[in-house]
Design an enzyme around this catalytic site. Structure first.
Site, PDB file in Angstrom:
ATOM      1  N   GLY A  41      71.519 -15.656  52.801  1.00 19.23           N
ATOM      2  CA  GLY A  41      71.676 -14.738  51.669  1.00 19.23           C
ATOM      3  C   GLY A  41      70.361 -14.358  51.041  1.00 19.23           C
ATOM      4  O   GLY A  41      69.292 -14.789  51.466  1.00 19.23           O
ATOM      5  N   ASP A  52      63.852 -16.354  35.186  1.00 24.81           N
ATOM      6  CA  ASP A  52      64.792 -15.561  35.977  1.00 24.81           C
ATOM      7  C   ASP A  52      66.117 -16.300  36.093  1.00 24.81           C
ATOM      8  O   ASP A  52      66.644 -16.485  37.177  1.00 24.81           O
ATOM      9  CB  ASP A  52      64.196 -15.252  37.351  1.00 24.81           C
ATOM     10  CG  ASP A  52      65.008 -14.219  38.112  1.00 24.81           C
ATOM     11  OD1 ASP A  52      65.895 -13.590  37.489  1.00 24.81           O
ATOM     12  OD2 ASP A  52      64.766 -14.042  39.315  1.00 24.81           O
TER      13      ASP A  52
END
Ligand SMILES: *[C@@H]1O[C@H](CO)[C@@H](O)[C@H](O)[C@H]1NC(C)=O
Ligand SMILES: *[C@@H]1O[C@H](CO)[C@@H](O)[C@H](O)[C@H]1NC(C)=O
Ligand SMILES: *[C@@H]1O[C@H](CO)[C@@H](O)[C@H](O)[C@H]1NC(C)=O
Ligand SMILES: *[C@@H]1O[C@H](CO)[C@@H](O)[C@H](O)[C@H]1NC(C)=O
Ligand SMILES: *[C@@H]1O[C@H](CO)[C@@H](O)[C@H](O)[C@H]1NC(C)=O
Length: 874
Positions: free
Chosen positions: A613, A734
């Site tokens: 991913g 993040d």
């Protein structure tokens, strides 16, 4: 856990019920189905009752094929008779008068929590003689409580809170509820007195009657409720004293009496042995605020577990009680707005865990001999409106700079004098500093400019002299600045232009001269903010225009343009650095080079078969090492044209990151920049990202409420650890659902901690903005300065996402335009079964904390330490 257990149990029951019902249909089933369907037909909104279908082929050749037992929200006993109607949060619109309770003789639990049920509670409800759980809270029920409720002798839980029920509590109601453990009637329109018969409910653990209009006194008989854990009588019109019998409630952990008209001294305090309330040895939270209590404060903490004590806005007098010295557990103490006298007690300094102390607006005097040193955890210290004199200790203990957790300090309106200690500059977490209305003299210490988190600074009404230090311009988070009513001279520092966050400023009544800095705030500020100075000039109506040739001229177009020249850099990819393979890999017992080759081998040269991913900033591959250890390899992409060595990362920093060990942080092994591939090496986490689990209906359904609360707790823990237990603190920058991975136990592990650090350009605070759209704190758009508070904001978004099952999107914008609260039940993810009563509070607490994290103003956001604690305690 309890909820899961219940789930499994119910599922089993349903299966059994189906099997058995095929064998023998009960004569009741038909009547039960009919009663339910007839009720359904009267409801306006039936979308959640789709499975309740008519006609019911109940008996076909003696076979029972379908029936209410298979319907949504219905559970049956072995004999196929309905025992539970469990429809919380179903948004049903209607009333109860058309539900024929007499056809449901085996009903044990009725839960219609949070719908739009109107009208009265029908008297017929009294026929449900087996009922143990009745939860009708958060509806629009009105009328009086039917007396027939007293027939529900098996009730253990009765929740009728947050409705419009009125009338008095009939004493006869309480005569048969001997099994009742939880009684919630809060937030209704009840009137009249609390009947002494409440004392008959001897199994009661929770009694919540707050926010009604009860009057009269607290009955002595409440002291009989020996099992009481929570007693909430706040927000009523209760009068008179606290009955001494309350001292018998040794299991009580929460006592809310605030916002009444209670009066009198504390019971049994005159004797030499403190008794009475001091015996409430389990008490954790005691709130007596906003009453008329008088006399001396009780020595509440003899061997107690008290964490929060609020006695604000009463008439308590006398000294701060000595007995408080044993309150090891005390975290929060507020006795503001009373008539306490005497000096600040040295003993206060021995509370190792005190975080919040508010003694404002009393008559305390003496000097600040108060021993702060022992209170290392203090985040709020408020002594405003007393008669404290002398200087603020700055050199020897109790020196102010030792309070490194301080976020809020209010010494205003006292008789303090001398210099404002420059050591305030060491309290690096300060958000609010109020020293107005004292006799502080000399100049403002320039070190105040170090307080990077400062949001409010009020030094007004002192006798400060000298120039305003240039360094105050560094306070770019500052929103409110008041330096009025002093004797400050010289010019307003041009550095003030940087303070773009300022919303109010007051420099009036000083001896200032020269031009006003040129920024929006100064242009919009009223004249009153600058009046009564020596000679200020600028584009404010009422001030003279400055001489355009003046070199100091803040209004020159050049300066204006410069100040707007801030740019926001957004880095899309991650950048790598020229580095040798580091000894970091030694943790895997490999020599770096071999690891590199092993990784290439294990992924067959980053073949698509090993691709798992996209994470944060690049493609991620799984590498099964020869030892069996699975690693996640994150490829670093360079921006086109970006020079690799532009970004400097010290080996030291990498080592710091690899040494982090926390159960909620993905282990980072290092950074590989040799060879054609540049990548980061992490532990492989089995279940993948939270984002992918939440986007998959089946997996999201399995992710129940206790797991979800645990996930949020885990994330909060990890962030608190990185922000507060690492030195220097590590900011993630993040946080998003893509960067939170779940292990095989569905525990949260934050990944990519430190990636932001590796990307750091230099040692200054001005950094590149990383982050994922939809999670970025709004101030990053104009400050470019990532602080812990940016992570706090992203955490808020993420926590809501976990509860809602999707990114909160529009909700965020409604919050940003000032909407302060949301209905927890309205935002819950509908895929897992609704939270059990037990978890409702925890879920609500997560939402509440998340909302506070989403404050537009960074300074109003709590610290992760605070959030993590608050969620743990819920
Ligand atoms: C009744 O149940 C039996 C066994 O479960 C089944 O074979 C039969 O088809 C059923 N009859 C009807 C009419 O559904
Ligand atoms: C409860 O406390 C009161 C006063 O403190 C005492 O007189 C009484 O005996 C106690 N009652 C019980 C049941 O313990
Ligand atoms: C308070 O606790 C002490 C010690 O546990 C006990 O001896 C005393 O009777 C208690 N007083 C009341 C009023 O319950
Ligand atoms: C600044 O402080 C003074 C005195 O303390 C007060 O009167 C004034 O209202 C304050 N200004 C603002 C803008 O709040
Ligand atoms: C204000 O400061 C000036 C010097 O800057 C001094 O002469 C004057 O006495 C001061 N006034 C007061 C009231 O302190």
């Amino acid at each position: 856990m309890a909820y899961r257990g219940k789930c499994v149990f119910l599922a089993l029951l349903t299966v059994c019920c189906l099997l058995l019902s095929k064998l023998e249909a009960t004569p009741n089933s038909e009547a039960e189905a009919e009663a339910l369907l007839r009720w359904k037909e009267t409801l306006e909104n039936q979308t959640s009752l789709r499975s309740w279908t008519w006609p019911v082929p109940l008996k076909i050749n003696k076979n029972v094929t379908t029936g209410p037992c298979t319907w949504f929200g219905i559970a049956c006993n072995m004999a196929g008779s309905v025992t539970e109607i469990n429809l919380p949060n179903a948004q049903l619109r209607g009333n109860l008068s058309s539900l024929d309770f007499s056809s449901l003789p085996n009903l044990i639990s009725l839960n219609l929590n949070h719908s739009i049920i109107t009208g009265p509670i029908p008297s017929q409800i009294g026929t449900l003689s087996r009922l143990t759980h009745l939860n009708l809270s958060m509806n629009f029920l009105s009328g009086n409580l039917p007396l027939s409720l007293t027939n529900l002798t098996n009730l253990s839980l009765l929740y009728l809170g947050n409705n419009l029920i009125s009338g008095e509590l009939d004493p006869r109601l309480f005569t048969n509820w001997t099994r009742l453990e939880y009684l919630e009637l809060q937030n209704n329109n009840f009137t009249g007195v609390l009947p002494p018969e409440i004392g008959l409910l001897t199994n009661l653990k929770e009694l919540a009657l707050m926010d009604n209009r009860f009057s009269g006194s607290i009955p002595f008989e409440i002291g009989n409720l020996k099992n009481l854990d929570v007693l909430a009588l706040s927000g009523n019109h209760l009068t008179g004293p606290i009955p001494p019998s309350l001292g018998n409630l040794s299991k009580l952990t929460i006592l809310f009496l605030q916002q009444n008209n209670l009066s009198g001294p504390f019971p049994q305090l005159s004797g030499s042995v403190p008794e009475g309330l001091a015996n409430l040895s389990s008490l954790k939270i005691l709130n007596l605020g906003d009453n008329k209590f008088s006399g001396h404060l009780p020595p509440l903490c003899l061997g107690s577990r008290l964490q929060t004590f609020t006695a604000s806005s009463n008439n308590f007098s006398g000294p701060i009680p000595k007995g408080l010295r044993n309150c090891e557990s005390l975290v929060r103490l507020s006795i503001k707005k009373n008539q306490l006298t005497g000096t600040l007690d040295q003993d206060l300094g021995v509370y190792p865990n005190l975080g919040y102390l508010d003694l404002s607006y009393n008559n305390l005097n003496g000097v600040l001999s108060y021993n702060w040193v022992g209170c290392r955890q203090l985040t709020s210290l408020k002594l405003a409106g007393n008669k404290i004199t002398g200087e603020i200790p700055s050199q020897v203990p109790p020196e102010i700079g030792g309070l490194s957790h301080l976020e809020e300090l209010d010494f205003s309106a006292n008789g303090l004098s001398g210099q404002i200690p420059e050591q305030f500059g060491d309290c690096s977490k300060l958000r609010n500093l109020y020293l107005s209305k004292n006799y502080f003299n000399m100049s403002i210490p320039s070190k105040i400019g170090n307080l990077a988190m400062l949001g409010s600074l009020d030094l007004s009404q002192n006798v400060l002299t000298g120039e305003i230090p240039f360094q105050l311009g560094n306070l770019i988070m500052l929103e409110h600045l008041n330096l009025s009513h002093n004797n400050l001279s010289g010019a307003i520092p041009s550095s003030f232009r940087q303070m773009t966050g300022l919303t109010t400023i007051d420099l009036s009544y000083n001896e200032l001269e020269g031009p006003l800095p040129d920024n929006e705030l100064f242009r919009r500020a009223p004249l009153s903010a600058f009046s009564k100075n020596k000679d200020l000039c600028g584009k404010v109506q009422g001030l003279r225009l400055c001489n355009v040739t003046s070199p100091e001229n803040g209004t020159s177009p050049e300066n204006g343009a410069q100040s707007k020249e801030r740019k926001v850099f957004v880095i899309v990819g991650t950048l790598s650095v020229n580095h040798q393979i580091m000894e970091i890999y030694s943790q895997l017992n490999f020599d770096g080079k071999i690891v590199y080759e092993d990784i290439i081998d294990a992924t067959n040269g980053f073949n698509d078969n090993y691709y798992i991913g996209v994470g944060g900033s690049g493609r991620v591959y799984k590498a099964e090492m020869p030892t069996g250890h699975a690693l996640a390899i994150k490829i670093i992409q360079c921006l086109e044209g970006e020079e690799i060595d532009k970004i400097k990362t010290s080996q030291n920093e990498i080592r710091v990151l690899t040494e982090i060990r926390h159960r909620n942080i993905v282990k980072f092994y290092g950074f590989c920049s040799q060879g054609p591939h540049k990548f980061l090496v992490y532990d492989y986490i089995e279940r993948g990202s939270l984002a992918s689990i939440l986007s998959n209906d089946k997996e999201a359904q399995e992710l129940g409420w206790s797991k979800r609360v645990d996930i949020v707790r885990g994330i909060a823990n990890a962030l608190s650890y990185m922000h507060h237990d690492c030195s220097p603190p590590i900011i993630h920058r993040d946080i998003s659902s893509k960067n939170v991975l779940l292990n095989s136990e569905l525990e949260a592990c934050i990944s990519d901690f430190g990636t932001a650090r590796i990307m750091k350009t230099d040692s200054s605070n001005w950094t590149l903005v990383a982050g994922t759209y939809g999670y970025i704190a709004p101030e990053l758009a104009y400050t470019m300065r990532a602080t812990e508070k940016c992570d706090v904001y992203s955490f808020g978004v993420l926590a809501l996402e976990v509860i809602m099952g999707e990114h909160p999107k529009e909700l965020l914008s409604s919050l940003s335009i000032g909407e302060k609260s949301i209905e927890v039940m309205e935002v819950l993810d509908l895929r897992p079964p609704p939270p059990a009563v037990l978890f409702e509070k925890q879920v609500a607490s997560v939402v509440k904390q998340a909302l506070s994290c989403l404050s537009i103003r960074p300074n109003s956001r709590p610290t992760m330490q605070w959030v993590s604690q608050a969620i743990m305690e819920a």
